[in-house]
Design an enzyme around this catalytic site. Structure first.
Site, short mmCIF file in Angstrom:
data_model
loop_
_atom_site.label_atom_id
_atom_site.label_comp_id
_atom_site.label_asym_id
_atom_site.label_seq_id
_atom_site.Cartn_x
_atom_site.Cartn_y
_atom_site.Cartn_z
N ASP A 169 -2.66 10.44 3.10
CA ASP A 169 -4.05 10.02 3.28
C ASP A 169 -4.83 11.07 4.07
O ASP A 169 -4.75 11.12 5.29
CB ASP A 169 -4.09 8.66 4.00
CG ASP A 169 -5.51 8.13 4.18
OD1 ASP A 169 -6.44 8.69 3.55
OD2 ASP A 169 -5.68 7.17 4.94
N ASP A 222 -12.14 6.97 3.39
CA ASP A 222 -10.93 6.82 4.20
C ASP A 222 -10.48 5.36 4.28
O ASP A 222 -9.39 5.07 4.74
CB ASP A 222 -11.17 7.41 5.59
CG ASP A 222 -9.88 7.70 6.33
OD1 ASP A 222 -8.80 7.64 5.70
OD2 ASP A 222 -9.95 8.01 7.53
N LYS A 239 -10.36 13.11 7.36
CA LYS A 239 -9.90 12.83 8.72
C LYS A 239 -9.91 14.11 9.55
O LYS A 239 -9.77 15.20 9.00
CB LYS A 239 -8.44 12.31 8.66
CG LYS A 239 -8.29 10.91 8.13
CD LYS A 239 -6.81 10.51 8.12
CE LYS A 239 -6.61 9.11 7.57
NZ LYS A 239 -7.20 8.05 8.41
N ASP A 266 1.65 6.68 5.25
CA ASP A 266 0.67 5.69 4.79
C ASP A 266 1.17 4.90 3.57
O ASP A 266 0.44 4.10 2.99
CB ASP A 266 -0.65 6.41 4.47
CG ASP A 266 -1.86 5.53 4.72
OD1 ASP A 266 -1.72 4.52 5.43
OD2 ASP A 266 -2.95 5.86 4.20
N LYS A 313 0.86 -1.19 0.00
CA LYS A 313 0.00 0.00 0.00
C LYS A 313 0.89 1.23 0.00
O LYS A 313 1.64 1.47 0.94
CB LYS A 313 -0.90 0.01 1.24
CG LYS A 313 -1.63 1.35 1.47
CD LYS A 313 -2.54 1.34 2.70
CE LYS A 313 -3.14 2.72 2.96
NZ LYS A 313 -3.99 2.79 4.16
N GLU A 342 -9.32 3.55 2.03
CA GLU A 342 -8.78 3.55 0.66
C GLU A 342 -7.70 2.51 0.44
O GLU A 342 -7.48 2.06 -0.68
CB GLU A 342 -8.24 4.96 0.33
CG GLU A 342 -6.81 5.25 0.77
CD GLU A 342 -6.59 5.23 2.27
OE1 GLU A 342 -7.58 5.33 3.03
OE2 GLU A 342 -5.43 5.09 2.71
N ARG A 377 -7.44 -0.63 1.32
CA ARG A 377 -7.94 -1.93 0.85
C ARG A 377 -8.38 -1.85 -0.61
O ARG A 377 -8.33 -2.86 -1.32
CB ARG A 377 -9.08 -2.40 1.77
CG ARG A 377 -10.27 -1.50 1.79
CD ARG A 377 -11.15 -1.71 2.99
NE ARG A 377 -10.62 -1.10 4.22
CZ ARG A 377 -11.23 -1.16 5.41
NH1 ARG A 377 -12.37 -1.80 5.54
NH2 ARG A 377 -10.69 -0.58 6.46
N1 BES Z 1 -4.16 4.97 6.72
C1 BES Z 1 -5.28 4.71 7.55
C2 BES Z 1 -4.94 3.81 8.75
C3 BES Z 1 -3.92 4.32 9.73
C4 BES Z 1 -4.34 4.89 10.92
C5 BES Z 1 -2.58 4.18 9.50
C6 BES Z 1 -3.40 5.31 11.83
C7 BES Z 1 -1.66 4.60 10.41
C8 BES Z 1 -2.07 5.17 11.58
C9 BES Z 1 -6.38 4.03 6.75
O1 BES Z 1 -6.44 4.39 5.42
C10 BES Z 1 -7.67 4.45 7.36
O2 BES Z 1 -7.96 5.61 7.32
N2 BES Z 1 -8.41 3.51 7.92
C11 BES Z 1 -9.64 3.80 8.56
C12 BES Z 1 -10.65 2.76 8.15
C13 BES Z 1 -12.06 3.10 8.51
C14 BES Z 1 -12.55 4.26 7.69
C15 BES Z 1 -12.93 1.89 8.28
C16 BES Z 1 -9.42 3.81 10.06
O3 BES Z 1 -8.61 3.03 10.56
O4 BES Z 1 -10.04 4.62 10.74
ZN ZN Z 2 -4.70 5.01 4.56
MN MN Z 3 -7.57 6.14 5.07
#
Ligand code: BES
Ligand code: ZN
Ligand code: MN
Length: 516
Positions: free
Chosen positions: A288, A365, A295, A306, A283, A367, A369
């Protein structure tokens, strides 16, 4: 950093700083610390006797003590480096010891360092091999040499220029093993440091295009095949999920494909039919924002890392190119910037992945996956028989496991066992979490085949893994959710704060386990 391996008596070597390791061989909970030097040299023992007797130095992991002008030495200083309890001495403690020695030299402005290879005969029952000990010591030192201050204008360059590993007489018998381990450790550290240098870069510097350029330059250096594609190729391959993520950014996406072909074996024109082809998928979200599901501002700056999953795969490929295992490896990197914009994808959109599956976007968010779903499928079409992906995929993995273990998900026990088998050497920690089909209901969509988030917040890391699993089919696959470990907030005696380079060592070890 210049590194040397010498078969020489440590006391007879001229250096500003000579590091010697010590363990605490106290037994029983209430016994006072009993620091024991890992040396059979009477000269070293004598020079350290006073400090050891004082009780000030307890040989805890990461603890150091300096003795100036030690008698009987050519070294200007003797550095005692603690490795913790003798009973639990592991390769990872040695790695940290190598790092601690180097990081003790840095603030003192010393440009050269020698490390006395530990002799384990003073403690009984240790089963560490000379090859592995050599590897982790120099690996730890090479990892420790880096500080992430390249953007500081008052940068104090404290890099150590020269590290010498000194092998005492008693270990000369293992010379070949020690030499091989030494080379291996340097290769692994170079791969991991390359990863860390990428992950450290801010989003305005490291765009998907720049990630492609830096990867291609590295590949040219080590002799890997590398192709970098952008938007048109995503359309051509019908990567609707990957493209959806990229569409809100002014920065074009990058699809990076690296190929490692093992050296031709004498008398064999090609690897035997049915040989495994390992696929490393990363990834690579260079920033992000969350997209339209934006966010909160607090901590958003962290989302420059990310792309750490992509970074891990790129660093692993660098090491693989140099170690030359007899197995074919293909790496697919999906890099994009996730931005809100008039052109951005939106909650409620339905996109079609390269595999043909339709996906309802619930949250932009989620993204990572999406880009990985196309990357994993593409890796299969390129002929990969075994897949691994690394991704900073969910915040939820930190809630589940804290910042100590990487979340590991897999559809295959044997593949998982192979991966876990490498950890005693790599020192990285992984914990397997479920992704069994009883969780599949969580990603059912009303209007499409699946949706990109779980119906509830519960088990957020698992629903993310379930989503990826939809795209790997029967191919043995491992998913590493490295979100909680890709960035170290705190410095350690053996490592600077900042990008950790987690994953590189264990992914390389796993790949090597498939070599003929
Ligand atoms: N890049 C983030 C996950 C992340 C969070 C990485 C903290 C490093 C530190 C990912 O893309 C994300 O935003 N995931 C969301 C998923 C949710 C929307 C289902 C999350 O973890 O809140
Ligand atoms: Zn992300
Ligand atoms: Mn994200």
């Amino acid at each position: 950093m210049d590194t040397k391996l010498l078969f020489q008596d440590p006391a007879a070597f001229t250096t500003p700083l000579l590091a010697v390791f010590a363990v605490d061989s106290a037994t029983g909970k209430d016994a006072p610390p009993a620091p024991t030097l890992l040396t059979t040299s009477a000269t070293i023992s004598k020079a350290a006797a006073q400090v050891l007797a004082s009780g000030e130095f307890k040989a805890a992991l990461g603890e150091t003590a300096v003795i100036h002008a030690p008698a009987g030495f050519l070294a200007e200083r003797l550095l005692l480096v603690g490795l913790g309890k003798a009973k639990s001495l592991s390769l990872d403690e040695l790695r940290k010891g190598g790092g601690t020695a180097l990081r003790a030299a840095k603030p003192r402005g010393l440009r050269a360092l020698a490390i006395a290879f530990p002799e384990l005969s003073p403690i009984s029952g240790s089963s560490l091999h000379a090859h592995d000990a050599s590897r982790v010591l120099i690996e730890g030192a090479a990892l420790a040499d880096i500080d992430y201050d390249i953007y500081k204008t008052d940068r104090k360059d404290l890099a150590v220029h020269s590290t010498t590993l000194l092998v005492p007489e008693s270990l000369h018998l293992f010379g070949n093993d020690i030499a091989a381990g030494f080379t291996e450790g340097l290769v692994l550290a170079a791969g991991q440091n390359f990863t860390r240098s990428l992950v450290n870069e801010p989003g305005n510097v490291l765009t998907p295009t720049v990630l492609g350029e830096r990867t291609a330059a590295m590949c040219a250096e080590v002799g890997l095949k590398c192709e970098v594609y952008s938007t048109e190729k995503l359309h051509e391959l019908k990567m609707g999920a990957f493209w959806a993520v990229s569409q809100g950014s002014a920065e074009p996406p990058a699809l990076i494909v690296m190929t490692y072909d093992p050296p031709v074996v004498e008398g064999q024109s090609a690897p035997p039919e049915g040989s495994p082809v390992i696929g490393l998928v990363g990834k690579g979200i260079t920033f992000d924002t969350g997209g339209i599901s934006i966010k909160p501002a607090d901590g958003m700056e962290k989302m420059k890392y990310d792309m750490a999953g992509a970074g891990a795969m790129i660093g692993a490929m660098r090491a693989i190119a140099e170690l030359k295992p007899a197995v074919k490896v293909i790496s697919v990197i999906c890099s994009a910037e996730n931005m809100p914009d008039g052109k951005a994808f939106k909650p409620g959109d339905v996109v079609t992945a390269m595999s043909g599956k339709t996906i309802e976007i619930i949250n932009t968010d989620a993204e990572g996956r999406l880009v990985l779903s196309d990357g994993l499928h593409y890796a299969k079409t390129l002929g990969c028989t075994h897949l691994i992906n690394a991704a900073t995929l969910t915040g939820a993995v930190a809630i589940a496991l804290g910042k100590l273990n990487v979340g590991l998900f897999s559809n295959d026990d044997a593949t998982t066992e192979k991966f876990l088998g490498g950890l005693a050497l790599t020192g990285e920690k992984y914990w397997r979490l479920p992704c069994t089909d009883d969780y599949r209901d969580q990603i059912k969509s009303q209007i499409a085949d699946i949706q990109n988030t779980g119906i509830t917040r519960y088990g957020g890391s698992i629903t993310a893994a379930m989503f990826l699993k939809e795209f790997v089919g029967d191919t043995p696959w491992i998913h590493l959710d490295i979100a909680a470990l890709a960035w170290n907030d705190e410095a350690k005696p053996w490592l600077a704060s900042g990008p950790s380079g987690i994953g590189v060592r264990s992914i390389v070890e796993w790949v090597r386990s498939y070599a003929r």
